[in-house]
Structures are given as structure tokens and as C-alpha cells.
Design a protein around this motif. Structure first.
Motif, PDB file in Angstrom:
ATOM      1  N   LYS A 105       4.929 -12.404   8.278  1.00  0.00           N
ATOM      2  CA  LYS A 105       4.192 -11.828   9.412  1.00  0.00           C
ATOM      3  C   LYS A 105       5.102 -11.383  10.562  1.00  0.00           C
ATOM      4  O   LYS A 105       4.905 -10.320  11.141  1.00  0.00           O
ATOM      5  N   GLU A 106       6.100 -12.182  10.891  1.00  0.00           N
ATOM      6  CA  GLU A 106       6.982 -11.869  12.017  1.00  0.00           C
ATOM      7  C   GLU A 106       7.660 -10.510  11.837  1.00  0.00           C
ATOM      8  O   GLU A 106       7.730  -9.705  12.761  1.00  0.00           O
ATOM      9  N   ALA A 107       8.151 -10.246  10.639  1.00  0.00           N
ATOM     10  CA  ALA A 107       8.805  -8.953  10.376  1.00  0.00           C
ATOM     11  C   ALA A 107       7.790  -7.815  10.401  1.00  0.00           C
ATOM     12  O   ALA A 107       8.097  -6.713  10.870  1.00  0.00           O
ATOM     13  N   LEU A 108       6.594  -8.066   9.920  1.00  0.00           N
ATOM     14  CA  LEU A 108       5.562  -7.018   9.952  1.00  0.00           C
ATOM     15  C   LEU A 108       5.207  -6.629  11.383  1.00  0.00           C
ATOM     16  O   LEU A 108       4.987  -5.464  11.673  1.00  0.00           O
ATOM     17  N   SER A 115       0.056   1.540   4.475  1.00  0.00           N
ATOM     18  CA  SER A 115      -0.982   0.726   5.105  1.00  0.00           C
ATOM     19  C   SER A 115      -0.483  -0.713   5.178  1.00  0.00           C
ATOM     20  O   SER A 115       0.402  -1.124   4.429  1.00  0.00           O
ATOM     21  N   GLN A 116      -1.068  -1.479   6.094  1.00  0.00           N
ATOM     22  CA  GLN A 116      -0.553  -2.811   6.381  1.00  0.00           C
ATOM     23  C   GLN A 116      -1.686  -3.779   6.655  1.00  0.00           C
ATOM     24  O   GLN A 116      -2.719  -3.409   7.205  1.00  0.00           O
ATOM     25  N   PHE A 154       2.609  -5.025   3.515  1.00  0.00           N
ATOM     26  CA  PHE A 154       2.306  -3.599   3.568  1.00  0.00           C
ATOM     27  C   PHE A 154       2.298  -3.060   2.149  1.00  0.00           C
ATOM     28  O   PHE A 154       2.870  -3.655   1.236  1.00  0.00           O
ATOM     29  N   ARG A 155       1.572  -1.957   1.969  1.00  0.00           N
ATOM     30  CA  ARG A 155       1.338  -1.412   0.635  1.00  0.00           C
ATOM     31  C   ARG A 155       2.076  -0.097   0.440  1.00  0.00           C
ATOM     32  O   ARG A 155       2.031   0.772   1.306  1.00  0.00           O
ATOM     33  N   VAL A 156       2.676   0.043  -0.735  1.00  0.00           N
ATOM     34  CA  VAL A 156       3.302   1.291  -1.131  1.00  0.00           C
ATOM     35  C   VAL A 156       2.593   1.743  -2.401  1.00  0.00           C
ATOM     36  O   VAL A 156       2.653   1.053  -3.430  1.00  0.00           O
TER      37      VAL A 156
END
Length: 121
Positions: free
Chosen positions: A66-69, A82-83, A88-90
Motif C-alpha cells: 500500500k505505501e508504494a501505491l 487501474s489501481q 494495480f492492474r496491467v
């Protein structure tokens, strides 16, 4: 490769794309240890989580914690991904933004250099 059995269970295109990501990580971050926990491939450094991956039908999910996001929220959006709060999604047809991936990995390695637990507290 430690992730071979995980990759064998995927569709060929999914397996190929994830293999490329794993190879990129291992070539650029040889200090990271590949591990499988909770049936998911991930990388750790000195026993602490750095980044993990999971698979869905339409995308791969990349989880740097979470912190990096939070730190990279704007860059994730600019890349067109999207996140959620934890990943996050690729989409399978999208290109991997390796520059962004490197920034996240670098951030986690530095931010967690003194971390003695697997997850941040």
C-alpha cells in the motif's frame, strides 16, 4: 526457475508476459530473492516483501504494498493502469512500464532497508 509451476498453470500469453517481467526483475535486481507465498510469485529482500504478482483473466496484478501505491498513485494513473488500495492492474495487451516498476522496486528496497518484518507495520 522457482516460478515454473506457477507459470505452467497459465495461458501461454500470460505465462510469456509474466516470464518477461520476472526475467527483467531478476536481471535488474539480482539481490532480490524470488519466492512463492500464498501461491503467488513475489520478490523479497533480506526477508521483507518487495513486490508480488497475481493473475486474473483480463490482467496481471502487481502489488508493491500500500505505501508504494500511495507514493506512485499519479504515475500509475498516467501509465493508464487501474489501481486498488493494494495493487494495480496491467491488462494482458498493455505494455509494462518498466521505468515505473523500477521506481517502485527501488522505493521499496530503500524504504524497507531496516524493516525486520515481511510486511510493513
Amino acid at each position: 526457475m522457482i516460478f515454473e509451476s506457477f507459470l505452467d498453470g497459465l495461458l501461454p500469453a500470460q505465462s510469456q508476459k509474466l516470464s518477461e517481467v520476472f526475467n527483467w526483475i531478476e536481471n535488474n535486481y539480482p539481490e532480490l530473492e524470488p519466492v512463492v507465498k500464498w501461491n503467488q510469485p513475489m520478490y523479497q529482500h533480506h526477508g521483507t516483501f518487495i513486490i508480488g504478482f497475481s493473475v486474473a483473466q483480463k490482467h496481471m496484478a502487481i502489488a508493491p504494498e500500500k505505501e508504494a501505491l500511495v507514493q506512485f498513485k499519479d504515475q500509475i494513473a498516467q501509465a493508464g493502469y487501474s489501481q486498488t488500495a493494494m495493487l494495480f492492474r496491467v491488462k494482458w495487451a498493455e505494455e509494462i512500464n518498466y521505468s515505473l516498476l523500477a521506481e517502485m522496486i527501488d522505493y521499496n528496497i530503500e524504504d524497507k532497508k531496516d524493516c525486520q518484518t515481511f510486511w510493513r507495520r
